[in-house]
Every structure is written in structure tokens, then in C-alpha cells.
Design an enzyme around this catalytic site. Structure first.
Site, short mmCIF file in Angstrom:
data_model
loop_
_atom_site.label_atom_id
_atom_site.label_comp_id
_atom_site.label_asym_id
_atom_site.label_seq_id
_atom_site.Cartn_x
_atom_site.Cartn_y
_atom_site.Cartn_z
N GLU A 258 0.79 -1.04 0.15
CA GLU A 258 -0.11 -0.11 -0.24
C GLU A 258 0.98 1.34 0.12
OE1 GLU A 258 -3.18 -0.43 0.16
OE2 GLU A 258 -3.91 1.31 0.28
N ASP B 130 -4.65 10.88 8.34
CA ASP B 130 -3.47 10.36 8.66
C ASP B 130 -3.25 11.06 10.18
OD1 ASP B 130 -3.01 8.71 6.76
OD2 ASP B 130 -2.56 10.21 5.46
N TYR C 146 -10.91 -2.52 3.46
CA TYR C 146 -9.91 -2.11 4.49
C TYR C 146 -10.84 -1.65 5.78
CZ TYR C 146 -6.09 0.89 6.28
OH TYR C 146 -4.99 1.38 6.92
#
Length: 275
Positions: free
Chosen positions: A58, A69, A184
Site C-alpha cells: 500500500e 492520517d 480495508y
């Protein structure tokens, strides 16, 4: 394009998860930003990932406002952008990785603005030609997928989608139906990072995903230790994504010493687990 390309990219993920299932192994998917901390060290990191047992890669494109993030990846993105490393250079680096590792599935993690600025069709075409199998757009909800789906199909790209314990039972099948490669699942709400906790209803989410889709489900966010991997596999995950933890180790290590320690670290996470 792309019937041939589509068959090729689908088979990378399909072959991977079929093989892992037969071998009773889980997928280990390390993450790093392309170009970080430098292009050369990024290539060396990928070498260490593969040597350490990575099942797939990834790889992220640096973005100025990476809302999903944590601080480490945010700072890494700033480092890449301040160095002037642009999308074209990123794709050049991706092409080198693909040429070196022709069989490993590679998905790119991006934010949608990067796609829109380049143009949806051009972006999908360029990353396909550089070697990507799939795309994860962190800030694209399922309602927006129709906008990009024709280009994904045209260029043979699979869309990895994020699910969480807040994803409703009604919404989950819609997300799965638009996705490919794997789903995911985030282990907890919030941003990426090495915070060591997971949502206690994660197992229920994984069970729901299995009821509505045949896609493998891999868990990310906060995975840094063997015990975390064991927990996720026992909860029903097909694999794990390790991002902030492996990037923290790259950051801690000097350029002369980074490959073998990263390889050894990932090997502790990749050895077989039989649930």
C-alpha cells in the site's frame, strides 16, 4: 484497454488471497509514502518490505491535507512535498517498483483532490501504466464512486474501500459491491497512528462484511506488534495493514541500517497464524 489489463490486475489480488488461504497465512500489507524519506530510501524500504514477507504493498501519494492520517504520516507528506517531489516523479518511482516486483499487488492510497486536479481518466490511466493494481481514495464516500467508476473499469483498477464499526448494515453491502481487491477495515475510529487499541465491535464488523461480500477483509490503524496481528486474525481478518509503525521504524533508523531491521520487524508480523 483493458480487458487484458483488467484480467491481470484482478488476478494479482485473487491469486494472492487464494494462495494465502491455501497456505493458512494472512496478508501483510506494509504502507509507506512514495518518495519518503527520499526516493532512494523509499525504494530500499520497499525492498525491505518484500524481503520481510509483504504480501502486497500500500503506497501513498503525499498530499497537503491528509485528513485521515496521524502526525507521522502528515509530517512525512510535508517532507515529500517540500522536497518538490511531484506526482509525475511519484509515478516514475512506482514504475521502478513495479518493474522490480512484477507479481506483487500494489494499491495507491490517495486523496480525491489529487485525482481531480490531474483529471479522473488521466490519473487512472497514468497510475495503471505505472503499475498500480488498485486505488484507495481516503476521502471518497460510496456516493461519489459513480463519478470515478467508469475510469476505474476502463483502466482495470480495483477500488479498495474503507469500512468501520460506524458503517451501517445497510451501507456495508453498497460499499462492498463497488469495491475490489479487499476491504480495508479500520480497527478504531480516528486517524492513523500507533495508538494501541481497537474497537470492541470490530469482530462484529468483520462478520458483517463476510455476510455481504466474498472480498477479503484486512485491518489497519494501530497495528504494530505480533499480538495485534494475532488478535485481528482471530477476529476474522484476512490480513493486516501496517503503516505508521513501520514508517516510525524507518524514521528512527539511519539510512545505513534501515533495510535489515525493517525486514526482521516485518518477518515477526508475517509468520503463519492458524486461527
Amino acid at each position: 484497454m483493458s480487458t487484458l489489463k483488467q484480467a491481470q490486475t484482478q488476478s494479482r489480488y485473487d491469486d494472492l488471497f487464494a494462495r494465502l488461504k491455501q497456505e493458512k497465512r494472512h496478508a501483510l500489507i506494509p504502507f509507506t509514502l512514495l518518495g519518503w524519506p527520499t526516493p532512494q530510501r523509499c525504494l530500499e524500504s520497499v525492498d525491505a518490505f518484500v524481503a520481510g514477507g509483504a504480501s502486497a504493498l500500500e503506497l501513498g501519494l503525499a498530499f497537503s491535507d491528509p485528513v485521515a492520517d496521524g502526525p507521522l504520516i502528515q509530517q512525512a507528506g510535508r517532507t515529500v512535498l517540500e522536497a518538490g517531489f511531484d506526482v509525475d516523479q511519484t509515478l516514475g518511482l512506482l514504475k521502478q517498483i513495479r518493474q522490480k516486483y512484477p507479481h506483487i499487488p500494489i494499491s495507491l492510497l490517495v486523496y480525491y483532490n489529487l485525482v481531480l486536479v490531474r483529471g479522473i481518466d488521466r490519473f487512472c490511466r497514468d497510475i495503471t501504466e505505472a503499475g498500480a493494481d488498485g486505488l484507495l481514495i481516503a476521502d471518497l464516500p460510496v456516493e461519489g464512486i459513480a463519478e470515478i467508476k467508469p475510469a476505474l473499469d476502463q483502466h482495470g483498477l480495483q477500488l479498495t474501500s474503507i469500512i468501520s464499526t460506524r458503517t451501517s448494515a445497510e451501507r456495508l453491502p453498497k460499499i462492498a459491491a463497488q469495491s475490489g481487491g479487499f476491504l480495508y477495515a479500520v480497527s478504531r475510529l480516528g486517524i492513523t497512528g500507533v495508538e494501541e487499541r481497537y474497537d470492541q465491535s470490530l469482530g462484529h464488523l468483520l462478520a458483517q462484511a463476510r455476510q455481504c461480500s466474498d472480498l477479503p477483509v484486512c485491518v489497519g490503524f494501530g497495528i504494530s506488534k505480533r499480538e495485534h496481528v494475532e488478535t485481528m486474525i482471530r477476529l476474522g481478518a484476512d490480513g493486516v495493514i501496517v503503516g505508521s509503525a513501520v514508517m516510525a521504524k524507518i524514521q528512527e533508523l539511519g539510512p545505513e541500517d534501515s533495510i535489515e531491521p525493517i525486514q526482521r520487524y516485518l518477518q515477526t508480523l508475517s509468520t503463519p497464524i492458524i486461527p
